[in-house]
Each structure stands twice: as C-alpha cells, then as structure tokens.
Motif scaffolding. Sequence first.
Motif, PDB file in Angstrom:
ATOM      1  N   LYS A  32       0.845  -1.193   0.000  1.00  8.35           N
ATOM      2  CA  LYS A  32       0.000   0.000   0.000  1.00  8.35           C
ATOM      3  C   LYS A  32       0.877   1.240   0.000  1.00  8.35           C
ATOM      4  N   CYS A  33       0.484   2.240  -0.783  1.00  7.18           N
ATOM      5  CA  CYS A  33       1.201   3.517  -0.756  1.00  7.18           C
ATOM      6  C   CYS A  33       0.790   4.263   0.508  1.00  7.18           C
ATOM      7  N   GLY A  34       1.758   4.586   1.343  1.00  9.82           N
ATOM      8  CA  GLY A  34       1.457   5.276   2.596  1.00  9.82           C
ATOM      9  C   GLY A  34       0.992   6.703   2.385  1.00  9.82           C
ATOM     10  N   ASN A  35       1.194   7.217   1.194  1.00  8.09           N
ATOM     11  CA  ASN A  35       0.807   8.603   0.908  1.00  8.09           C
ATOM     12  C   ASN A  35      -0.648   8.702   0.473  1.00  8.09           C
ATOM     13  N   CYS A  36      -1.036   7.894  -0.516  1.00 15.78           N
ATOM     14  CA  CYS A  36      -2.392   8.023  -1.064  1.00 15.78           C
ATOM     15  C   CYS A  36      -3.285   6.814  -0.774  1.00 15.78           C
ATOM     16  N   GLY A  37      -2.704   5.744  -0.242  1.00 17.38           N
ATOM     17  CA  GLY A  37      -3.527   4.596   0.149  1.00 17.38           C
ATOM     18  C   GLY A  37      -3.780   3.588  -0.949  1.00 17.38           C
ATOM     19  N   LYS A  66       7.861   3.951  -7.542  1.00 14.78           N
ATOM     20  CA  LYS A  66       7.075   5.168  -7.663  1.00 14.78           C
ATOM     21  C   LYS A  66       5.604   4.784  -7.722  1.00 14.78           C
ATOM     22  N   CYS A  67       4.798   5.417  -6.879  1.00 11.20           N
ATOM     23  CA  CYS A  67       3.364   5.108  -6.866  1.00 11.20           C
ATOM     24  C   CYS A  67       2.730   5.548  -8.180  1.00 11.20           C
ATOM     25  N   LYS A  68       1.928   4.644  -8.787  1.00 16.34           N
ATOM     26  CA  LYS A  68       1.300   4.952 -10.077  1.00 16.34           C
ATOM     27  C   LYS A  68       0.275   6.072  -9.937  1.00 16.34           C
ATOM     28  N   LEU A  69      -0.295   6.178  -8.763  1.00 17.48           N
ATOM     29  CA  LEU A  69      -1.372   7.143  -8.564  1.00 17.48           C
ATOM     30  C   LEU A  69      -0.856   8.528  -8.174  1.00 17.48           C
ATOM     31  N   CYS A  70      -0.025   8.580  -7.140  1.00 15.64           N
ATOM     32  CA  CYS A  70       0.374   9.897  -6.626  1.00 15.64           C
ATOM     33  C   CYS A  70       1.824  10.247  -6.961  1.00 15.64           C
ATOM     34  N   ALA A  71       2.537   9.315  -7.604  1.00 16.28           N
ATOM     35  CA  ALA A  71       3.908   9.547  -8.075  1.00 16.28           C
ATOM     36  C   ALA A  71       4.930   9.719  -6.955  1.00 16.28           C
TER      37      ALA A  71
HETATM   38 ZN   LIG Z   1       0.444   6.875  -3.826  1.00 16.28          ZN
END
Ligand SMILES: [Zn+2]
Length: 155
Positions: A32-37, A66-71
């Motif tokens: 899970k991305c800790g930034n955007c979930g 790199k998160c695909k959603l929030c980069a």
């Molecule tokens: Zn993210």
Amino acid sequence: MGKIALQLKATLENVTNLRPVGEDFRWYLKMKCGNCGEISEKWQYIRLMDSVALKGGRGSASMVQKCKLCARENSIDILSSTIKAYNAEDNEKFKTIVEFECRGLEPVDFQPQAGFAADGVESGTVFSDINLQEKVRLGEPVRCSMVPGGNSFLR
Ligand SMILES: [Zn+2]
C-alpha cells in the motif's frame, strides 16, 4: 510508518525450524502507498539480495517504487536481522518471522510460497524447498498477519 512485522501462525507436525532459505527468498507482498492509500493489485516480491540506493545518501532499500497514482517515490527494506524460524514450540501461535522498514511502502498482505525449509523433529532430516502456498491450498492451517498499524489481516 516505521516498522511492520509479519507474523505467521502454523501447525507443524513432526517438523520444526521452518524458515525462509537464502538471500534470494521471495517475500510475496501486496503493498500500500502510505501517501495516497493505493494498494497494488499484483503480488510483488522483495529479496534480501536486492539493494537499491536511496536518493540523497539515505542508505538503501530492498525495493524503491514510484506510486502509479500519486507519483510519490516509496521504499521498503527487509530487516535481515529480524528473520526468525518458526519452531514446533510456536505451534498455533502467531510469531514474528520478519520485520520490514517501511518508508512509504506498507505491506498489507503476504502470500507464503516456495523456498521454505524445515527439520524433522526426531530425525533431524532437512526438508528443503517447502511450498507453503500448496499447504494453504490444501487447507492446512497456515496463517499470516501484519502488525502493528491499522492494516492487520488474517487469512
Ligand atoms: Zn500513492
């Protein structure tokens, strides 16, 4: 963020010292991305043998992504000193078998697969290349959990 421990609960019969083998052991995780979930749909694996340098001389990690959603650039590191075997006396109890240092990538699920070994209790025979995924499929009681944080799970 910080450290997340992976706990395993299993029923061992006549074997002990169940352990992941080698630097190339694959820890299959959903992250899970800790930034955007955002939670990855695919299983991804991390290995001790992989080491990626972090920007700005902040050490290294097992995986940088790199998160695909929030980069946001996130990383996760296997803490090799925390890897522990699951023994006969741990039967039916959750035991931490590894901890991860999480900098943005948080494991929310673990799929034990191949690459485990165990020893016969009386014979001392080494059983290598145990695939726990097959045991889960056969309905044998192998369960995993992530602690702490709000992302515990049971399977
Ligand atoms: Zn993210």
